[in-house]
Design a protein around this motif. Structure first.
Motif, short mmCIF file in Angstrom:
data_model
loop_
_atom_site.label_atom_id
_atom_site.label_comp_id
_atom_site.label_asym_id
_atom_site.label_seq_id
_atom_site.Cartn_x
_atom_site.Cartn_y
_atom_site.Cartn_z
N GLY A 82 2.47 22.93 -32.35
CA GLY A 82 1.63 22.04 -31.57
C GLY A 82 1.72 20.58 -31.97
N SER A 83 2.41 20.30 -33.05
CA SER A 83 2.54 18.90 -33.50
C SER A 83 3.71 18.24 -32.79
CB SER A 83 2.75 18.85 -35.01
OG SER A 83 3.96 19.47 -35.38
N PRO A 84 3.75 16.91 -32.77
CA PRO A 84 4.86 16.21 -32.13
C PRO A 84 6.09 16.15 -33.03
CG PRO A 84 3.30 14.62 -32.96
CD PRO A 84 2.70 15.99 -33.20
N LEU A 85 7.22 15.79 -32.42
CA LEU A 85 8.48 15.72 -33.14
C LEU A 85 9.23 14.46 -32.75
CD1 LEU A 85 10.77 17.14 -34.90
CD2 LEU A 85 11.65 17.93 -32.69
N SER A 86 9.87 13.86 -33.72
CA SER A 86 10.78 12.76 -33.44
C SER A 86 11.90 12.79 -34.46
CB SER A 86 10.05 11.41 -33.51
OG SER A 86 10.94 10.35 -33.21
N SER A 144 12.72 16.59 -25.34
CA SER A 144 13.22 15.49 -24.53
C SER A 144 14.05 14.57 -25.40
CB SER A 144 12.08 14.71 -23.88
OG SER A 144 11.26 14.11 -24.88
N ALA A 145 14.87 13.75 -24.78
CA ALA A 145 15.69 12.81 -25.52
C ALA A 145 15.59 11.44 -24.87
CB ALA A 145 17.14 13.28 -25.56
N SER A 146 15.80 10.43 -25.69
CA SER A 146 15.80 9.06 -25.18
C SER A 146 16.86 8.26 -25.91
CB SER A 146 14.43 8.41 -25.36
OG SER A 146 14.09 8.33 -26.73
N ARG A 147 17.32 7.22 -25.24
CA ARG A 147 18.33 6.33 -25.83
C ARG A 147 17.86 4.89 -25.58
NH1 ARG A 147 24.89 6.76 -25.11
NH2 ARG A 147 25.43 4.90 -26.32
N PHE A 165 19.75 7.38 -30.65
CA PHE A 165 19.48 8.55 -29.83
C PHE A 165 18.33 9.30 -30.49
CE2 PHE A 165 20.25 10.88 -26.28
CZ PHE A 165 21.06 11.99 -26.34
N ILE A 166 17.28 9.56 -29.72
CA ILE A 166 16.07 10.15 -30.29
C ILE A 166 15.76 11.46 -29.59
CG2 ILE A 166 13.60 9.86 -30.65
CD1 ILE A 166 14.13 6.82 -30.76
N LEU A 167 15.44 12.47 -30.37
CA LEU A 167 15.03 13.77 -29.86
C LEU A 167 13.54 13.92 -30.12
CD1 LEU A 167 16.03 16.52 -28.66
CD2 LEU A 167 16.15 17.33 -31.02
N SER A 168 12.79 14.29 -29.09
CA SER A 168 11.33 14.33 -29.22
C SER A 168 10.74 15.59 -28.63
CB SER A 168 10.71 13.12 -28.50
OG SER A 168 11.21 11.91 -28.97
N SER A 169 9.53 15.84 -29.07
CA SER A 169 8.72 16.88 -28.45
C SER A 169 7.25 16.47 -28.57
CB SER A 169 8.93 18.23 -29.13
OG SER A 169 8.04 19.20 -28.62
N LYS A 170 6.47 16.79 -27.57
CA LYS A 170 5.05 16.47 -27.63
C LYS A 170 4.29 17.56 -28.39
CE LYS A 170 4.88 13.75 -23.38
NZ LYS A 170 4.30 13.62 -22.02
N LYS A 171 4.73 18.81 -28.22
CA LYS A 171 4.07 19.94 -28.90
C LYS A 171 5.12 20.96 -29.30
CE LYS A 171 -0.47 19.71 -26.65
NZ LYS A 171 -1.50 20.50 -25.88
#
Lengths: 111, 116
Positions: free
Chosen positions: A16-20, A65-68, A74-80
């Motif tokens: 449930g925690s975010p990720l970056s 999700s990913a963002s540039r 390049f960043i890989l993320s998650s909200k939960k």
């Protein structure tokens, strides 16, 4: 010379925690960037790739999700995070005249 | 879509002996690249050898060589004079280009053990 940096090396996060996760490339411009995931004892699964700023192609629909935001970032993320997000995450890049080069990876454990 | 198949989840070899890892792939392209990567316990991905499909000659890098059979879509890796440091996961991979915007497609890997 070209180098790729990926961090953190290891990460333990609760469900449930975010990720970056972050990946940066030095010494080149306009690289193609990739995020792969390797589950325990399995092969590498392509998650996202990007051929330019703001251009993201997703191979696996999920809660990642990913963002540039910059040319070489390049960043890989998650909200939960989910338990199933545990694994080894690898960033890679290619560029003109250069083949695929991988970062050192991030070992993510979701508890 | 391109696929890469490694049918041997695990292999073992005696030190100083020769071992061959198998890989088959599926593609409709005529020009492409094939790779073998080594992943030691550190999990760093290390390029072992690369083959361009338009080249008929099999690639060789010191003790590592490939047997590329384009018609059969087969790309096996031969490791000669195996050393303890060769113990690792080995991944076969395919790409439409060498440095373009097409991702690598990986097989599921073969875990190689070297017995002293």
């Amino acid at each position: 010379s070209q180098t790729i940096h990926q961090w953190p090396a290891t990460l333990v996060q609760p469900v449930g925690s975010p990720l970056s996760l972050e990946c940066t490339v030095e010494g080149t411009s306009n690289p193609n960037l990739y995020w792969y995931r390797q589950a325990a004892g399995r092969g590498l699964q392509l998650l996202f790739y990007s051929v330019g700023i703001g251009q993201i192609s997703s191979e696996v629909p999920q809660n990642l999700s990913a963002s540039r935001p910059q040319d070489r970032q390049f960043i890989l993320s998650s909200k939960k995070l989910l338990l199933s997000d545990s694994g080894f995450y690898l960033c890679a890049w290619t560029g003109r005249r250069y083949g695929y080069t991988f970062g050192s990876g991030t070992r993510l454990t979701v508890v | 879509a391109q696929t890469v198949t490694q049918s041997q989840p695990e292999m073992s070899v005696q030190e100083a002996e020769t071992v061959t890892l198998s890989c088959t792939y599926d593609t409709s392209e005529s020009d492409y690249y094939l790779f073998w990567y080594k992943q030691p316990p550190s999990r760093q991905m290390i390029l072992v050898i690369r083959q361009e499909a338009y080249k008929q000659q099999n690639a060789t890098e010191n003790r590592f060589s490939v047997n590329f059979q384009k018609a059969a879509k087969s790309f096996s890796l031969k490791i000669s004079d195996s050393q303890l440091g060769d113990a690792a996961m080995y991944f076969c991979a395919y790409s439409f280009s060498f440095s373009g915007n097409t991702p690598l497609v990986f097989g599921k890997g073969t875990r190689l053990s070297v017995i002293a």
